[in-house]
Design an enzyme around this catalytic site. Structure first.
Site, PDB file in Angstrom:
ATOM      1  N   ASN A  34     -43.276  -1.047  37.404  1.00 49.26           N
ATOM      2  CA  ASN A  34     -43.081  -1.164  38.741  1.00 49.26           C
ATOM      3  C   ASN A  34     -42.465  -2.296  38.778  1.00 49.26           C
ATOM      4  O   ASN A  34     -42.374  -3.306  38.649  1.00 49.26           O
ATOM      5  CB  ASN A  34     -44.707  -0.736  37.982  1.00 49.26           C
ATOM      6  CG  ASN A  34     -44.920  -0.414  37.584  1.00 49.26           C
ATOM      7  OD1 ASN A  34     -45.109   0.899  37.394  1.00 49.26           O
ATOM      8  ND2 ASN A  34     -46.372  -0.949  36.894  1.00 49.26           N
ATOM      9  N   HIS A  55     -40.967  -7.001  34.070  1.00 48.81           N
ATOM     10  CA  HIS A  55     -40.149  -6.404  33.127  1.00 48.81           C
ATOM     11  C   HIS A  55     -40.698  -5.057  32.710  1.00 48.81           C
ATOM     12  O   HIS A  55     -41.103  -3.971  33.530  1.00 48.81           O
ATOM     13  CB  HIS A  55     -41.717  -7.132  32.356  1.00 48.81           C
ATOM     14  CG  HIS A  55     -43.073  -6.675  33.619  1.00 48.81           C
ATOM     15  ND1 HIS A  55     -43.564  -7.258  34.823  1.00 48.81           N
ATOM     16  CD2 HIS A  55     -44.160  -6.058  32.683  1.00 48.81           C
ATOM     17  CE1 HIS A  55     -45.099  -6.255  35.164  1.00 48.81           C
ATOM     18  NE2 HIS A  55     -44.768  -5.486  34.081  1.00 48.81           N
ATOM     19  N   ASP A  85     -48.584  -6.060  24.853  1.00 45.94           N
ATOM     20  CA  ASP A  85     -49.770  -6.193  26.166  1.00 45.94           C
ATOM     21  C   ASP A  85     -51.344  -6.705  25.944  1.00 45.94           C
ATOM     22  O   ASP A  85     -51.571  -5.567  25.407  1.00 45.94           O
ATOM     23  CB  ASP A  85     -49.726  -4.684  27.149  1.00 45.94           C
ATOM     24  CG  ASP A  85     -50.093  -5.083  27.913  1.00 45.94           C
ATOM     25  OD1 ASP A  85     -49.179  -4.929  29.551  1.00 45.94           O
ATOM     26  OD2 ASP A  85     -50.866  -5.229  28.633  1.00 45.94           O
TER      27      ASP A  85
HETATM   28  P1  5GP Z   1     -47.401  -4.214  35.959  1.00 47.04           P
HETATM   29  O1  5GP Z   1     -48.572  -3.457  36.460  1.00 47.04           O
HETATM   30  O2  5GP Z   1     -47.353  -5.461  36.484  1.00 47.04           O
HETATM   31  O3  5GP Z   1     -46.264  -2.920  35.755  1.00 47.04           O
HETATM   32  O4  5GP Z   1     -47.522  -4.612  34.553  1.00 47.04           O
HETATM   33  C1  5GP Z   1     -48.742  -5.460  33.707  1.00 47.04           C
HETATM   34  C2  5GP Z   1     -48.831  -5.703  32.593  1.00 47.04           C
HETATM   35  O5  5GP Z   1     -48.691  -7.345  32.173  1.00 47.04           O
HETATM   36  C3  5GP Z   1     -50.031  -4.671  32.285  1.00 47.04           C
HETATM   37  O6  5GP Z   1     -50.663  -4.084  31.466  1.00 47.04           O
HETATM   38  C4  5GP Z   1     -51.178  -6.580  32.014  1.00 47.04           C
HETATM   39  O7  5GP Z   1     -52.098  -5.856  31.240  1.00 47.04           O
HETATM   40  C5  5GP Z   1     -50.127  -7.181  31.320  1.00 47.04           C
HETATM   41  N1  5GP Z   1     -50.604  -8.866  31.547  1.00 47.04           N
HETATM   42  C6  5GP Z   1     -51.149  -9.728  32.771  1.00 47.04           C
HETATM   43  N2  5GP Z   1     -51.543 -10.084  32.257  1.00 47.04           N
HETATM   44  C7  5GP Z   1     -51.444 -10.453  30.564  1.00 47.04           C
HETATM   45  C8  5GP Z   1     -51.071 -11.637  29.823  1.00 47.04           C
HETATM   46  O8  5GP Z   1     -51.270 -13.215  30.334  1.00 47.04           O
HETATM   47  N3  5GP Z   1     -50.257 -11.727  28.212  1.00 47.04           N
HETATM   48  C9  5GP Z   1     -50.125 -10.648  28.055  1.00 47.04           C
HETATM   49  N4  5GP Z   1     -49.951  -9.859  27.066  1.00 47.04           N
HETATM   50  N5  5GP Z   1     -50.294  -9.192  28.926  1.00 47.04           N
HETATM   51  C10 5GP Z   1     -50.993  -8.959  30.334  1.00 47.04           C
END
Ligand code: 5GP
Ligand code: ZN
Length: 137
Positions: free
Chosen positions: A88, A101, A32
């Site tokens: 989530n 994810h 992340d």
């Molecule tokens: P969510 O909030 O949808 O459960 O988690 C999304 C996750 O994706 C977050 O922890 C965020 O930091 C990560 N994330 C968002 N965009 C990118 C990206 O472009 N590359 C990586 N490696 N992580 C990302």
């Protein structure tokens, strides 16, 4: 199927580079970019599913097996003390990227990762009502 405007479709399929811990025909596991702790990683299918509601049974099974194997490897490599494995679904639950994810969040004794809720209360009547509603479907 991939979705054109989806960042995780692009990362999972290698169109955008990532710090990849593991890859196979169906999944990529990468770090992340805004980690909750050192080693925070994401398990992401190469095929697009918006969330867990949409994920195929086959990929759901595989994701959990990958989570199990990966947290064992990471615990040995990073010497962390535990792991949170979570994901989530929908905005109200904290989803910000609408491609399924699973978060793998290493935990270290005394860290300040905040994943807590305030324990509430319920009555037997409320519990019965929920059970009846769910079991009726
Ligand atoms: P969510 O909030 O949808 O459960 O988690 C999304 C996750 O994706 C977050 O922890 C965020 O930091 C990560 N994330 C968002 N965009 C990118 C990206 O472009 N590359 C990586 N490696 N992580 C990302
Ligand atoms: Zn996608």
């Amino acid at each position: 199927m991939k979705k054109d405007d989806c960042i995780f479709c692009k990362i999972a399929n290698g169109e955008i580079p990532s710090s990849t811990l593991y890859e196979d025909d169906d999944f990529r596991i990468f770090l992340d970019l805004a980690p909750a702790s050192k080693g925070h990683a994401l398990i992401v299918p190469k095929e697009h599913f918006d969330n867990l509601y949409e994920l195929s049974d086959e990929k759901a099974s595989k994701a959990l097996v990958l989570a199990k194997k990966t947290i064992s490897k990471m615990t040995e490599a990073l010497k962390c003390d535990g792991f949170n494995v979570l994901q989530n679904n929908n905005e109200c639950a904290g989803q910000t990227v609408y491609h399924f994810h699973m978060h793998l969040i290493p935990r270290y004794k005394g860290d300040d990762v905040g994943l807590k809720w305030t324990p509430g209360e319920n009555t037997q009547e409320e519990r019965d009502e929920i059970v009846n509603k769910v079991r009726a479907i």
